[in-house]
Design an enzyme around this catalytic site. Structure first.
Site, PDB file in Angstrom:
ATOM      1  N   ARG A   1       3.168 -48.178  64.689  1.00 56.26           N
ATOM      2  CA  ARG A   1       2.988 -46.760  64.410  1.00 56.26           C
ATOM      3  C   ARG A   1       3.941 -45.957  65.300  1.00 56.26           C
ATOM      4  O   ARG A   1       4.085 -46.248  66.498  1.00 56.26           O
ATOM      5  CB  ARG A   1       1.532 -46.322  64.684  1.00 56.26           C
TER       6      ARG A   1
ATOM      7  N   HIS B   1      11.166 -48.073  57.808  1.00 55.48           N
ATOM      8  CA  HIS B   1       9.777 -48.421  57.494  1.00 55.48           C
ATOM      9  C   HIS B   1       9.716 -49.524  56.429  1.00 55.48           C
ATOM     10  O   HIS B   1       9.073 -49.386  55.387  1.00 55.48           O
ATOM     11  CB  HIS B   1       8.991 -47.185  57.034  1.00 55.48           C
TER      12      HIS B   1
END
Length: 309
Positions: A224, A272
């Protein structure tokens, strides 16, 4: 007839409609699966936190919310959600994460960047250490962190894992809590961050904690974005205390073009892509929880909302 509401963006419906129907059929479950079911008739909600559904109050018959994402930080604080919430643990996502993490650990371990990008055409003869001479620390020993730790163990690395609460993974030195954090940081020649995004983990890697890592350490973050204080990391990179960072997740995505990570020579930005939920295997996980709910069995991958994951 079981009514299953698919509450996500339209493009997700296109991806998941057939796999969910196939998984329901394979499990022998007769269900009405739709994006449009009256709230009072819904039994299960297949859910993406960015959907328009934010008020769960009208869903008086619903038994569980089955998240399409591994991350649940955008829903755990929803005070209208009173029923069980299950996060996504997808075997396909896990495999993708293990492969991505292992690839970047090996890249750092073998010093591959110096050979791939070598404009001075230097003849670099120094061989890397063996894996057994290198310590990798996995911060976060959930399903993804444990799977990565097991793969790296199999390659011969010394592996330590840190988590907020006690964990036990065969072959891994497991540390936990504030006391264990300092030791984990001191061991982390290569750090892999796979913690959830909670108030307790925000900026866990900051000026103070980064300084506790060995000089010349590497950081790999597919977990994260908020786990790392961006300014603190840049400072540690500039001094050489941290040798290099590979970052797949960020506070703002896509990463803004003017963010200093893009231009920093000791940062690798990936968009990502470390792991992606696969519709077929994710649908099987969702349907397994529907089967359990109908059979009166315990749901799997339930979220503890007091912890935020």
């Amino acid at each position: 007839m079981i009514n299953v509401l698919f509450a996500a963006k339209p493009e997700r419906w296109v991806t998941y409609e057939s796999p969910l129907h196939n998984a329901l059929d394979a499990a022998g479950i007769t269900a009405h699966l739709s994006q449009d079911i009256p709230a009072q008739d819904v039994d299960y909600i297949v859910y993406a936190p960015n959907s328009d559904l934010q008020d769960f109050t009208p869903y008086t018959r619903a038994k569980a919310v089955l998240n399409l994402w591994a991350g649940v930080e955008k829903i755990t604080g929803n005070e209208t959600l009173k029923i069980p919430l299950a996060r996504m643990v997808d075997p396909g996502l896990t495999s993708g994460m293990v492969e991505w993490v292992t690839g970047h650990v090996m890249r750092y371990h073998l010093g591959m960047d110096a050979h791939i990008v070598n404009p001075a055409q230097k003849w670099i003869t120094k061989a890397p250490p063996l894996a057994r001479e290198r310590e990798v620390v996995i911060f976060g020993l959930g399903a993804l962190g444990t799977a990565c730790a097991q793969m790296l163990l199999g390659l011969g690395f010394r592996v330590t894992g840190w988590s907020r609460s006690p964990k036990d993974v065969a072959g891994v030195t497991c540390l936990h809590g504030n006391k264990g954090l300092d030791e984990a940081l001191s061991r982390a020649e290569i750090a892999v961050t796979l913690l959830p995004d909670t108030p307790a983990t925000t900026d866990l890697f900051n000026t103070e904690t980064l300084a506790k890592m060995p000089r010349g350490a590497f950081i790999i973050n597919p977990g994260r974005g908020p786990l790392i204080d961006d300014d603190a990391l840049i400072g540690a990179l500039d001094t050489g205390h941290i040798a290099h960072a590979t970052l797949d997740v960020f506070r703002i995505e896509p990463l803004p073009q003017d963010h200093p990570f893009w231009a920093h020579p000791q940062v690798t930005v990936t968009p990502h892509i470390a792991a992606e939920t696969r519709a077929i295997t994710a649908s099987e996980s969702i349907v397994e929880n529907i089967r359990r709910g109908e059979a009166g069995e315990a749901y799997i991958n339930l979220v503890d909302r007091s912890l935020g994951y």
